[in-house]
Scaffold this active site. Structure first.
Site, PDB file in Angstrom:
ATOM      1  N   ASN A  58       2.088  -1.111  -4.724  1.00  0.00           N
ATOM      2  CA  ASN A  58       0.828  -0.358  -4.780  1.00  0.00           C
ATOM      3  C   ASN A  58       0.123  -0.654  -6.095  1.00  0.00           C
ATOM      4  O   ASN A  58       0.755  -0.855  -7.124  1.00  0.00           O
ATOM      5  CB  ASN A  58       1.082   1.147  -4.634  1.00  0.00           C
ATOM      6  CG  ASN A  58      -0.194   1.913  -4.321  1.00  0.00           C
ATOM      7  OD1 ASN A  58      -0.822   1.671  -3.283  1.00  0.00           O
ATOM      8  ND2 ASN A  58      -0.590   2.811  -5.194  1.00  0.00           N
ATOM      9  N   LYS A  59      -1.214  -0.635  -6.011  1.00  0.00           N
ATOM     10  CA  LYS A  59      -2.077  -0.924  -7.162  1.00  0.00           C
ATOM     11  C   LYS A  59      -1.779  -0.044  -8.369  1.00  0.00           C
ATOM     12  O   LYS A  59      -1.877  -0.463  -9.495  1.00  0.00           O
ATOM     13  CB  LYS A  59      -3.509  -0.630  -6.727  1.00  0.00           C
ATOM     14  CG  LYS A  59      -4.473  -1.722  -6.911  1.00  0.00           C
ATOM     15  CD  LYS A  59      -5.829  -1.223  -6.462  1.00  0.00           C
ATOM     16  CE  LYS A  59      -6.629  -2.390  -5.943  1.00  0.00           C
ATOM     17  NZ  LYS A  59      -7.926  -2.019  -5.446  1.00  0.00           N
ATOM     18  N   GLY A  78      -0.295   4.456   0.238  1.00  0.00           N
ATOM     19  CA  GLY A  78      -1.092   5.604   0.682  1.00  0.00           C
ATOM     20  C   GLY A  78      -0.284   6.378   1.711  1.00  0.00           C
ATOM     21  O   GLY A  78       0.948   6.349   1.715  1.00  0.00           O
ATOM     22  N   TYR A  79      -1.003   7.057   2.602  1.00  0.00           N
ATOM     23  CA  TYR A  79      -0.334   7.861   3.627  1.00  0.00           C
ATOM     24  C   TYR A  79       0.655   7.030   4.437  1.00  0.00           C
ATOM     25  O   TYR A  79       1.821   7.401   4.587  1.00  0.00           O
ATOM     26  CB  TYR A  79      -1.376   8.456   4.589  1.00  0.00           C
ATOM     27  CG  TYR A  79      -2.077   9.647   4.004  1.00  0.00           C
ATOM     28  CD1 TYR A  79      -1.704  10.917   4.368  1.00  0.00           C
ATOM     29  CD2 TYR A  79      -3.106   9.485   3.088  1.00  0.00           C
ATOM     30  CE1 TYR A  79      -2.335  12.023   3.823  1.00  0.00           C
ATOM     31  CE2 TYR A  79      -3.738  10.575   2.538  1.00  0.00           C
ATOM     32  CZ  TYR A  79      -3.352  11.840   2.907  1.00  0.00           C
ATOM     33  OH  TYR A  79      -3.976  12.912   2.361  1.00  0.00           O
ATOM     34  N   ASP A  81      -5.503   2.920   8.198  1.00  0.00           N
ATOM     35  CA  ASP A  81      -6.911   2.496   8.239  1.00  0.00           C
ATOM     36  C   ASP A  81      -7.060   0.982   8.318  1.00  0.00           C
ATOM     37  O   ASP A  81      -8.120   0.479   8.704  1.00  0.00           O
ATOM     38  CB  ASP A  81      -7.644   2.997   6.979  1.00  0.00           C
ATOM     39  CG  ASP A  81      -7.897   4.496   7.026  1.00  0.00           C
ATOM     40  OD1 ASP A  81      -7.398   5.165   7.951  1.00  0.00           O
ATOM     41  OD2 ASP A  81      -8.592   4.999   6.116  1.00  0.00           O
ATOM     42  N   GLU A 111     -17.558  17.478   3.549  1.00  0.00           N
ATOM     43  CA  GLU A 111     -16.518  18.018   2.651  1.00  0.00           C
ATOM     44  C   GLU A 111     -16.973  17.922   1.191  1.00  0.00           C
ATOM     45  O   GLU A 111     -16.740  18.835   0.397  1.00  0.00           O
ATOM     46  CB  GLU A 111     -15.198  17.274   2.870  1.00  0.00           C
ATOM     47  CG  GLU A 111     -14.577  17.608   4.224  1.00  0.00           C
ATOM     48  CD  GLU A 111     -13.079  17.419   4.278  1.00  0.00           C
ATOM     49  OE1 GLU A 111     -12.591  16.414   3.742  1.00  0.00           O
ATOM     50  OE2 GLU A 111     -12.397  18.281   4.863  1.00  0.00           O
ATOM     51  N   GLY A 126       0.817  -1.213   0.000  1.00  0.00           N
ATOM     52  CA  GLY A 126       0.000   0.000   0.000  1.00  0.00           C
ATOM     53  C   GLY A 126       0.846   1.256   0.000  1.00  0.00           C
ATOM     54  O   GLY A 126       1.697   1.442   0.875  1.00  0.00           O
ATOM     55  N   LYS A 169      -6.846  24.576   6.967  1.00  0.00           N
ATOM     56  CA  LYS A 169      -6.960  23.296   6.249  1.00  0.00           C
ATOM     57  C   LYS A 169      -5.870  23.212   5.168  1.00  0.00           C
ATOM     58  O   LYS A 169      -5.240  22.170   4.976  1.00  0.00           O
ATOM     59  CB  LYS A 169      -8.364  23.203   5.623  1.00  0.00           C
ATOM     60  CG  LYS A 169      -8.636  21.934   4.868  1.00  0.00           C
ATOM     61  CD  LYS A 169      -9.014  20.806   5.778  1.00  0.00           C
ATOM     62  CE  LYS A 169      -9.321  19.538   4.994  1.00  0.00           C
ATOM     63  NZ  LYS A 169      -9.638  18.407   5.846  1.00  0.00           N
TER      64      LYS A 169
END
Ligand code: FAD
Length: 401
Positions: free
Chosen positions: A37-38, A12-13, A296, A169, A10, A372
């Site tokens: 990763n994909k 991601g983050y 996650d 959002e 993965g 943000k």
């Protein structure tokens, strides 16, 4: 003995920050690290709602993974993970290849939880990855196009299920995107509807009352039909059936009713808790010595009944502890327990407003929107230093309308 092999699943983050940290910590030739990763790109998941509404250009949201890796200490492999054989210490890829590991880091992220509501899996759109979110934007454009032909009002009713963090959002972006699309397709804005359906009694469950009140007022003022305390019973691609007996005719339902661990985790034979892999204080998968899990995908106990929430903030901090733990494991040194430091949460409502709390201070409106941006820039800074921040901000490509 050969070099120890670390495989990271993965990009991601969690997976990317861990890879970058390993690049910095490992001595040359100390280990062989492979990041799987994909896709060849990394997407900024916290900004996917902008991709869905078409309010950000693709190159602002995605970055090429090999470009983000700065040394030859980590090798990138574009592949889809299908299985893990803990006995043989092998990862099975969709292309039939097997990758051997001595140490494994699972950072495969989230999946959307549809709670088995009839029709959601088949017909609703999901904010799950860059690809699934991009599909939302293409669909919205198609609806505008088709409306010009058949004048079916359900084409211009854009429904968002869930008024939690992601739902709010997305609604915020739609408030800005829909009028721009009306102009482009020469459709009166009064013909469009943005409907936000939430089962809880208010938007942003878990936020302070001030944030809830600000958001409620803001979205209503901008014409959003907010339906709180309302459950979706069924969706059939053209109409949403609600528990109050009414129906909302809509050809666009975007589901943001909750997330869970990536479904692939269920087939790995590792201990799960509510769909996520249970980890110990060192981020090691319970009962293993050489498998770690973060972000996650991980269930990190906060106390006896709950876990840390699935946020980028948690994933990044876990990656920053997990990478040194992997290095310590290779060197036979002591592992460090993970400690989470909550810095705050800010939910955007379009580009000009946001709500939340940063370092204990409640913020809302334009200043919160600015904060943000600061938070997003900080992530780029952690990932690639000031040059990446400048590179991403200097990109001049325009959103789609
Ligand atoms: P991810 O970032 O999801 O990365 C998982 C990676 O694994 C992806 O690159 C994926 O392509 C890859 N992958 C998945 N399956 C496979 C496979 N089978 N084979 C190979 N690769 C695979 N959090 C915050 O803290 N603040 C926010 O403001 C915030 N806003 C958000 C807004 C939105 C719209 C969304 C959707 C989420 C938001 N979040 C926010 C949550 C945050 O994005 C996640 O918590 C974070 O992305 C988790 O990081 P991760 O590394 O665990 O997983």
């Amino acid at each position: 003995m050969g070099k120890p092999k670390i495989v990271i699943l993965g990009g991601g983050y969690g997976g990317l920050i861990a890879s970058r940290k390993l690049e910095k910590m490992l001595k040359n030739g100390e280990a062989e690290v492979t990041l799987v990763n994909k896709h060849e790109y990394h997407y900024i998941a916290t900004q996917l709602h902008k991709t869905g509404a078409g309010t950000a250009a693709d190159d602002k949201i995605t970055m090429n993974i090999p470009d983000l890796l700065k040394t030859n200490k980590v090798t990138f492999k574009k592949a889809t993970v299908e299985s893990v054989d803990c006995e043989k210490r092998q990862v099975g890829l969709q292309n039939g290849e097997k990758l051997s590991y001595d140490y494994l880091l699972i950072a495969l992220g989230f999946d959307v939880n549809t709670f088995g509501i009839p029709g959601i899996e088949e017909h609703a759109f999901k904010i799950k990855s860059f690809k699934t979110t991009k599909a939302i934007y293409h669909h919205i454009i198609k609806q505008f196009d088709a409306y010009k032909e058949d004048k079916d009002p359900s084409r211009l009713t854009f429904a968002v299920a869930g008024a939690g963090f992601t739902g709010v959002e997305l609604v915020g972006e739609l408030i800005e995107a829909i009028p721009a699309l009306c102009k482009k397709f020469d459709v009166p804005v009064e013909k469009t509807r943005i409907v936000n359906i939430e089962a809880s009694p208010s938007v942003l469950p878990g936020f302070d009352k001030e944030a809830i009140d600000f958001t409620t007022k803001f979205v209503k003022k901008n014409g959003v039909e907010l339906m709180t305390s309302t459950k979706i019973l069924e969706y059939n691609a053209i109409s949403i059936k609600l528990d109050n007996g009414s129906e909302v005719p809509s050809r666009t339902l975007i589901w943001s009713g909750g997330v869970r661990g990536n479904v692939i985790l269920e087939s790995l034979g590792l201990p799960l808790n509510r769909g996520r892999i249970e980890v110990d204080q060192y981020l090691r998968v319970a009962g293993t010595e050489n498998i770690y899990c973060i972000g996650d995908a991980a269930y990190f106990k906060k106390n006896e009944t709950s876990s840390l929430p699935p946020t980028a903030q948690v994933a990044i901090q876990q990656a920053e502890t997990c990478a040194p733990n992997l290095v310590a494991a290779i060197r036979g040194e002591a592992q460090k327990a993970f400690e989470y430091h909550h810095k705050g949460t800010v939910a955007s409502i379009g580009t000009m407003a946001a709500v939340g709390k940063v370092f204990g201070f409640k913020i809302s409106g334009l200043f919160a929107a600015f904060m943000k941006q600061v938070i997003e820039a900080r992530y780029l800074f952690v990932l690639g230093g000031p040059s990446l921040v400048l590179k991403q901000f200097a990109k001049t490509s325009k959103p789609y309308h």
